[in-house]
Design a protein around this motif. Sequence first.
Motif, mmCIF file in Angstrom:
data_model
loop_
_atom_site.group_PDB
_atom_site.id
_atom_site.type_symbol
_atom_site.label_atom_id
_atom_site.label_comp_id
_atom_site.label_asym_id
_atom_site.label_seq_id
_atom_site.Cartn_x
_atom_site.Cartn_y
_atom_site.Cartn_z
ATOM 1 N N ALA A 107 0.576 -1.217 0.010
ATOM 2 C CA ALA A 107 -0.155 0.071 0.014
ATOM 3 C C ALA A 107 0.936 1.309 0.107
ATOM 4 O O ALA A 107 0.522 2.387 -0.620
ATOM 5 C CB ALA A 107 -0.934 0.003 1.126
ATOM 6 N N TYR A 108 1.966 1.141 0.706
ATOM 7 C CA TYR A 108 2.790 2.483 0.882
ATOM 8 C C TYR A 108 3.722 2.728 -0.135
ATOM 9 O O TYR A 108 4.222 3.709 -0.607
ATOM 10 C CB TYR A 108 3.499 2.317 2.289
ATOM 11 C CG TYR A 108 4.195 3.550 2.687
ATOM 12 C CD1 TYR A 108 3.925 4.820 2.809
ATOM 13 C CD2 TYR A 108 5.605 3.546 2.494
ATOM 14 C CE1 TYR A 108 4.436 5.859 3.040
ATOM 15 C CE2 TYR A 108 6.444 4.650 2.814
ATOM 16 C CZ TYR A 108 5.705 5.874 2.828
ATOM 17 O OH TYR A 108 6.648 7.014 3.371
ATOM 18 N N LEU A 109 4.519 1.385 -0.809
ATOM 19 C CA LEU A 109 5.598 1.701 -1.619
ATOM 20 C C LEU A 109 5.230 1.444 -3.155
ATOM 21 O O LEU A 109 5.923 1.858 -4.074
ATOM 22 C CB LEU A 109 6.688 0.515 -1.195
ATOM 23 C CG LEU A 109 7.421 0.882 0.079
ATOM 24 C CD1 LEU A 109 8.341 -0.178 0.527
ATOM 25 C CD2 LEU A 109 8.101 2.252 0.141
ATOM 26 N N VAL A 110 4.227 0.449 -3.294
ATOM 27 C CA VAL A 110 3.686 0.532 -4.771
ATOM 28 C C VAL A 110 2.789 1.588 -5.187
ATOM 29 O O VAL A 110 1.817 1.874 -4.553
ATOM 30 C CB VAL A 110 3.114 -1.016 -4.964
ATOM 31 C CG1 VAL A 110 2.620 -1.107 -6.246
ATOM 32 C CG2 VAL A 110 4.090 -1.946 -4.341
ATOM 33 N N LYS A 111 2.845 2.263 -6.435
ATOM 34 C CA LYS A 111 1.887 2.919 -7.153
ATOM 35 C C LYS A 111 0.546 2.221 -7.584
ATOM 36 O O LYS A 111 0.495 1.715 -8.775
ATOM 37 C CB LYS A 111 2.609 3.631 -8.457
ATOM 38 C CG LYS A 111 1.578 4.782 -8.710
ATOM 39 C CD LYS A 111 2.370 5.575 -9.847
ATOM 40 C CE LYS A 111 1.511 6.867 -10.449
ATOM 41 N NZ LYS A 111 2.445 7.712 -11.371
ATOM 42 N N LEU A 112 -0.407 2.287 -6.551
ATOM 43 C CA LEU A 112 -1.535 1.555 -6.955
ATOM 44 C C LEU A 112 -2.602 2.429 -7.484
ATOM 45 O O LEU A 112 -2.637 3.541 -6.720
ATOM 46 C CB LEU A 112 -2.128 0.759 -5.513
ATOM 47 C CG LEU A 112 -1.264 -0.321 -4.946
ATOM 48 C CD1 LEU A 112 -1.813 -0.679 -3.627
ATOM 49 C CD2 LEU A 112 -1.060 -1.514 -5.947
ATOM 50 N N LYS A 113 -3.278 2.182 -8.326
ATOM 51 C CA LYS A 113 -4.888 2.756 -8.683
ATOM 52 C C LYS A 113 -5.748 2.765 -7.264
ATOM 53 O O LYS A 113 -5.643 1.568 -6.590
ATOM 54 C CB LYS A 113 -5.374 2.093 -9.872
ATOM 55 C CG LYS A 113 -4.533 2.367 -11.089
ATOM 56 C CD LYS A 113 -5.458 1.833 -12.250
ATOM 57 C CE LYS A 113 -4.516 2.081 -13.368
ATOM 58 N NZ LYS A 113 -5.294 1.804 -14.861
ATOM 59 N N PRO A 114 -6.626 3.533 -7.157
ATOM 60 C CA PRO A 114 -7.453 3.600 -6.021
ATOM 61 C C PRO A 114 -8.267 2.256 -5.895
ATOM 62 O O PRO A 114 -8.307 1.885 -4.926
ATOM 63 C CB PRO A 114 -8.274 4.824 -6.168
ATOM 64 C CG PRO A 114 -7.363 5.729 -6.945
ATOM 65 C CD PRO A 114 -6.612 4.811 -8.008
#
Length: 151
Positions: A107-114
Motif C-alpha cells: 500500500a505504501y511503496l507501490v503506485k496503486l490505482k485507487p
Amino acid sequence: MHDDITLAAASTGAEILGSLGTGGVAGVLTTALILGTRDKAEHRFNKVQAVTCGLAAGTVFTAAGHVWGMPNDLTLGALHALHVGNGTGPLGDVQPGAVALVLVLIAYLVKLKPRTAGINGLAMATVFANAGGGWAMIAGSLGEFAVGFAS
C-alpha cells in the motif's frame, strides 16, 4: 478517554443517520468504494482514502456476515492454501503478522490505482484481524467506529 470520544462520535452519527444495520453500513461502504474509485468519479478517492475505505468495509463485512463475509472467506482461503500461520507453507514459517506488513508495504511503496488500493484494504481487514496484537486493534477500532453507525 480516546475510546469515549470514538464511541460518542459513532453513537451521535447513528442518531443523525437513523438505523442502518451492519448490512446497510457494508452496503454504504461498498458503494463508496466502488463509486469513489471510478476513473470518472467527480470526487475520486486517492490511494490512502481507498485503502482506509477498504479496510473499514472489510471489517464491517465480517460483522455483517452472510454474503458480506465472502471477501473475508476468500482471503482466509488464500492464507490457508499458502499454509500461513502453521509453519509448513511453501515459504516456510510465515505468520499473519508478516503478511500484514507485506500488505502495508504494498500500500505504501507501490503506485496503486485507487480501486486496487481499496481491494488491498479489504484484504488488510482480514489479515489484520488474524494477525492479532496491534494489527487487530487497528482493524477493530476502525470497525467499531463504522459499526457504530449501524444501530
